[in-house]
Design an enzyme around this catalytic site. Structure first.
Site, PDB file in Angstrom:
ATOM      1  N   ARG A   1       7.654  10.910  -0.135  1.00  0.00           N
ATOM      2  CA  ARG A   1       8.894  10.934  -0.902  1.00  0.00           C
ATOM      3  C   ARG A   1       8.733  10.394  -2.326  1.00  0.00           C
ATOM      4  O   ARG A   1       9.615  10.543  -3.158  1.00  0.00           O
ATOM      5  CB  ARG A   1       9.972  10.138  -0.138  1.00  0.00           C
ATOM      6  CG  ARG A   1      10.413  10.823   1.146  1.00  0.00           C
ATOM      7  CD  ARG A   1      11.138   9.885   2.106  1.00  0.00           C
ATOM      8  NE  ARG A   1      10.223   9.056   2.897  1.00  0.00           N
ATOM      9  CZ  ARG A   1      10.614   8.196   3.837  1.00  0.00           C
ATOM     10  NH1 ARG A   1      11.898   8.041   4.087  1.00  0.00           N
ATOM     11  NH2 ARG A   1       9.725   7.481   4.513  1.00  0.00           N
TER      12      ARG A   1
ATOM     13  N   GLN B   1      -6.871   4.408   9.827  1.00  0.00           N
ATOM     14  CA  GLN B   1      -6.006   5.235  10.679  1.00  0.00           C
ATOM     15  C   GLN B   1      -6.134   6.676  10.198  1.00  0.00           C
ATOM     16  O   GLN B   1      -5.693   7.015   9.106  1.00  0.00           O
ATOM     17  CB  GLN B   1      -4.542   4.785  10.580  1.00  0.00           C
ATOM     18  CG  GLN B   1      -3.620   5.613  11.461  1.00  0.00           C
ATOM     19  CD  GLN B   1      -2.148   5.565  11.017  1.00  0.00           C
ATOM     20  OE1 GLN B   1      -1.826   5.026   9.961  1.00  0.00           O
ATOM     21  NE2 GLN B   1      -1.282   6.137  11.827  1.00  0.00           N
TER      22      GLN B   1
ATOM     23  N   GLY C   1       2.072   8.084  12.287  1.00  0.00           N
ATOM     24  CA  GLY C   1       3.229   7.201  12.467  1.00  0.00           C
ATOM     25  C   GLY C   1       2.856   5.733  12.560  1.00  0.00           C
ATOM     26  O   GLY C   1       1.694   5.361  12.740  1.00  0.00           O
TER      27      GLY C   1
ATOM     28  N   GLY D   1      15.841   2.402  10.033  1.00  0.00           N
ATOM     29  CA  GLY D   1      16.055   2.381  11.470  1.00  0.00           C
ATOM     30  C   GLY D   1      17.209   1.445  11.787  1.00  0.00           C
ATOM     31  O   GLY D   1      17.375   0.396  11.149  1.00  0.00           O
TER      32      GLY D   1
ATOM     33  N   LYS E   1      -8.639  -6.000 -34.587  1.00  0.00           N
ATOM     34  CA  LYS E   1      -9.379  -5.770 -33.353  1.00  0.00           C
ATOM     35  C   LYS E   1     -10.668  -6.585 -33.356  1.00  0.00           C
ATOM     36  O   LYS E   1     -11.365  -6.606 -34.375  1.00  0.00           O
ATOM     37  CB  LYS E   1      -9.716  -4.283 -33.221  1.00  0.00           C
ATOM     38  CG  LYS E   1     -10.404  -3.924 -31.927  1.00  0.00           C
ATOM     39  CD  LYS E   1     -11.523  -2.891 -32.087  1.00  0.00           C
ATOM     40  CE  LYS E   1     -12.816  -3.517 -32.594  1.00  0.00           C
ATOM     41  NZ  LYS E   1     -13.978  -2.614 -32.541  1.00  0.00           N
TER      42      LYS E   1
HETATM   43  C1  UD1 Z   1      10.087   2.300   8.751  1.00  0.00           C
HETATM   44  C2  UD1 Z   1      10.691   1.996  10.126  1.00  0.00           C
HETATM   45  C3  UD1 Z   1      12.197   1.827   9.986  1.00  0.00           C
HETATM   46  C4  UD1 Z   1      12.495   0.702   9.007  1.00  0.00           C
HETATM   47  C5  UD1 Z   1      11.796   0.956   7.655  1.00  0.00           C
HETATM   48  C6  UD1 Z   1      11.901  -0.274   6.801  1.00  0.00           C
HETATM   49  C7  UD1 Z   1       9.275   3.185  11.753  1.00  0.00           C
HETATM   50  C8  UD1 Z   1       9.178   4.355  12.651  1.00  0.00           C
HETATM   51  N1  UD1 Z   1      10.400   3.086  11.013  1.00  0.00           N
HETATM   52  O1  UD1 Z   1      10.613   3.536   8.300  1.00  0.00           O
HETATM   53  O2  UD1 Z   1      12.776   1.509  11.262  1.00  0.00           O
HETATM   54  O3  UD1 Z   1      13.897   0.599   8.816  1.00  0.00           O
HETATM   55  O4  UD1 Z   1      10.393   1.222   7.856  1.00  0.00           O
HETATM   56  O5  UD1 Z   1      11.410  -0.064   5.506  1.00  0.00           O
HETATM   57  O6  UD1 Z   1       8.379   2.365  11.720  1.00  0.00           O
HETATM   58  N2  UD1 Z   1       2.372   3.929   7.647  1.00  0.00           N
HETATM   59  C9  UD1 Z   1       1.097   3.909   8.168  1.00  0.00           C
HETATM   60  N3  UD1 Z   1       0.695   4.943   8.952  1.00  0.00           N
HETATM   61  C10 UD1 Z   1       1.501   5.970   9.273  1.00  0.00           C
HETATM   62  C11 UD1 Z   1       2.816   5.972   8.742  1.00  0.00           C
HETATM   63  C12 UD1 Z   1       3.229   4.935   7.947  1.00  0.00           C
HETATM   64  O7  UD1 Z   1       0.321   3.002   7.899  1.00  0.00           O
HETATM   65  O8  UD1 Z   1       1.070   6.867  10.007  1.00  0.00           O
HETATM   66  C13 UD1 Z   1       2.793   2.817   6.777  1.00  0.00           C
HETATM   67  C14 UD1 Z   1       3.271   3.289   5.413  1.00  0.00           C
HETATM   68  O9  UD1 Z   1       2.202   3.298   4.495  1.00  0.00           O
HETATM   69  C15 UD1 Z   1       4.334   2.260   5.062  1.00  0.00           C
HETATM   70  C16 UD1 Z   1       4.842   1.768   6.407  1.00  0.00           C
HETATM   71  O10 UD1 Z   1       3.888   2.174   7.359  1.00  0.00           O
HETATM   72  O11 UD1 Z   1       3.779   1.168   4.359  1.00  0.00           O
HETATM   73  C17 UD1 Z   1       6.203   2.342   6.756  1.00  0.00           C
HETATM   74  O12 UD1 Z   1       6.138   3.754   6.770  1.00  0.00           O
HETATM   75  P1  UD1 Z   1       7.325   4.654   6.221  1.00  0.00           P
HETATM   76  O13 UD1 Z   1       6.947   6.073   6.419  1.00  0.00           O
HETATM   77  O14 UD1 Z   1       7.729   4.236   4.890  1.00  0.00           O
HETATM   78  O15 UD1 Z   1       8.489   4.291   7.273  1.00  0.00           O
HETATM   79  P2  UD1 Z   1      10.044   4.333   7.020  1.00  0.00           P
HETATM   80  O16 UD1 Z   1      10.517   5.744   7.141  1.00  0.00           O
HETATM   81  O17 UD1 Z   1      10.384   3.612   5.787  1.00  0.00           O
HETATM   82 MG    MG Z   2       9.278   2.977   4.267  1.00  0.00          MG
END
Ligand code: UD1
Ligand code: MG
Length: 451
Positions: free
Chosen positions: A14, A73, A78, A140, A347
């Site tokens: 995003r 990862q 997720g 969430g 400089k």
């Molecule tokens: C997540 C939470 C949500 C919470 C929000 C708070 C989950 C499913 N949801 O949503 O409940 O309200 O954060 O900000 O956890 N990441 C990984 N590997 C992945 C996917 C993500 O390391 O496969 C890391 C991202 O880099 C990021 C963090 O996890 O730093 C959160 O991921 P993001 O996709 O931003 O989750 P949200 O949709 O914000």
């Molecule tokens: Mg997030």
């Protein structure tokens, strides 16, 4: 025993950026650096960063952090999948695992400490940080009773209309008992709108889940897009300015100025509108900065004034006046009481105490003694097209307007250089040097040519 894992593998779709989301900068530090340092005070036994998207770039950025372990990862399926990668890494670990989302950069260390303490006191299997947000869109939603016990978390996109009315949101900050979490992690399924493994689903699987609500909802701002990035920047800037106002710095128009985390100021500094400090600046007592100035890694002594000017990696001693419209570039060292005036660029040069470079000059790769007066339009020609060369000017010397000093060249002390001279040979102490075509006047020439 405490281990900290920061989730930093996601792409940040995003953000629409070539940069991985966790490397986006905020007030001079990347998101992931901020998240990592927010947990330092707990002195965790292990510190783990889960990387994936552009893993090399993220690892390189954080290579200087002592003791940080990187876990890959691949692919990024997720947040639950991310934490599953810790099962082999923490196989012999027995303690709490603090999980921090890498995109929640405004957390205060005190808040994380309170979370861990609450977790230890209650004996829960997981304690998560929550906030009541005026606009919970995208977060969430946490389903909890009035005793703080949590029965589940539903992601915004998986919520029913009714669940969306619940504004108790998940901050993405969790303290787990690692062994309890490790037991349920393999049971996650991707039965959700994104078809990913959600860490949030483990909460309903654990026997006792509790939450702690933060007092200041700004702390749990997650960054998923540029507008949230800008909001967090505004919160941080406000925090920084308030901090420095409490330490004796005045801002004429605070909202128009930005600071970096690594700046420090003495007492009675005044910051005028539209002035920005980046990197690590050290500003002495009673400096007056701005309006309209940009300072990056600048070291200023006491009583320095800077007006409509740019200073970058330069050092300025006490009681110097800079500007308007001056540009100090890397390794410019300006001595006590100097004056660097309009449209002057310096400089990699040392300017001795009390010297003046007041108008329209370029001084590069030069060393000036004390009380030198550099005339308007004086230029050091330091570059021959291949290499840079040095210009030396001794104390108490004066260069005439529009002089060019062709380096390498050495001008002694108490020298006067005639206006419009191109000096390419060394000048000894006390001499007058003039190097320009002799003027001759043709008497009556105008009248003759008219007739
Ligand atoms: C997540 C939470 C949500 C919470 C929000 C708070 C989950 C499913 N949801 O949503 O409940 O309200 O954060 O900000 O956890 N990441 C990984 N590997 C992945 C996917 C993500 O390391 O496969 C890391 C991202 O880099 C990021 C963090 O996890 O730093 C959160 O991921 P993001 O996709 O931003 O989750 P949200 O949709 O914000
Ligand atoms: Mg997030």
């Amino acid at each position: 025993m405490l281990a900290v894992a920061v989730l930093a593998a996601g792409k940040g779709t995003r953000m629409k950026s070539a940069l991985p989301k966790v490397l986006q900068p905020l007030a001079g530090a990347t998101l992931v650096e901020r998240v990592l340092t927010s947990a330092n005070r707990l002195k965790p036994e292990r510190r783990i960063l889960i990387v994936g998207h552009q893993a090399e770039r993220v690892e390189e950025q954080l290579s200087g952090v002592a003791g940080l372990e990187f876990v890959l990862q691949q692919p990024q399926n997720g947040t639950g999948h991310a934490v599953q990668q810790l099962i082999p890494v923490l196989s012999s670990f027995d303690g709490e695992l603090l999980v921090l989302n890498g995109d929640v950069p405004l957390l205060r260390p005190e808040t994380i400490e309170a979370l861990v303490k609450e977790h230890r006191d209650s004996g829960a299997d997981v304690t998560l940080l929550t906030a009541r947000l005026a606009d919970p869109t995208g977060y969430g939603r946490v389903i909890a009773n009035n005793k703080g016990r949590v029965s589940g978390i539903v992601e915004h996109r998986d919520c029913t209309e009714e669940q969306r009315q619940n504004n108790l949101t998940n901050a993405g900050i969790y303290c787990f008992n690692w062994s309890a979490l490790a037991n349920v992690l393999p049971n996650l399924s991707a039965d959700n709108d994104q078809a990913e493994l959600y860490l949030t689903d483990t909460v309903a699987m654990l026997p006792l889940a509790m939450h702690l609500e933060v007092a200041d909802p700004d702390e749990v701002n997650g960054i998923n897009n540029r507008s949230q990035l800008a909001q967090c920047e505004a919160v941080l800037q406000q925090r920084l300015r308030l901090h420095w106002m409490n330490e004796g710095v005045s801002f004429v128009d605070p909202e128009s100025c930005t600071l970096s985390e690594n700046c420090s100021f003495g007492r009675d500094v005044v910051i005028e509108p539209q002035t920005h400090l980046r990197g690590s600046c050290r500003i002495g007592d009673e400096c007056r900065l701005g309006p309209g100035s940009l300072l990056t890694n600048a070291k200023l002594g006491q009583g320095v004034t800077v007006v409509h000017s740019v200073i970058n990696d330069a050092t300025v001693e006490d009681d110097v006046a800079i500007g308007p419209f001056a540009h100090l570039r890397p390794s410019a060292e300006i001595g006590k009481g100097c004056r660097i005036g309009n449209f002057v660029e310096v400089k990699k040069s040392q300017i001795g105490a009390g010297s003046k470079v007041n108008h329209l000059s370029y001084i590069g790769d030069a060393q000036l003694g004390t009380n030198v007066n550099v005339g308007a339009g004086t230029i050091t020609a330091n570059y021959d097209g291949v290499r840079k060369h040095l210009t030396l000017i001794g104390s108490n010397s004066k260069t005439g307007a529009n002089s060019v000093l062709v380096a390498p060249v050495q001008v002694g002390c108490d020298v006067t250089i005639g206006a419009g001279s191109t000096i390419s040979k060394d000048v000894g102490d006390g001499a007058l040097a003039i190097a320009r075509a002799r003027q001759f006047n043709k008497e009556g020439w105008v009248m003759r040519s008219r007739s």
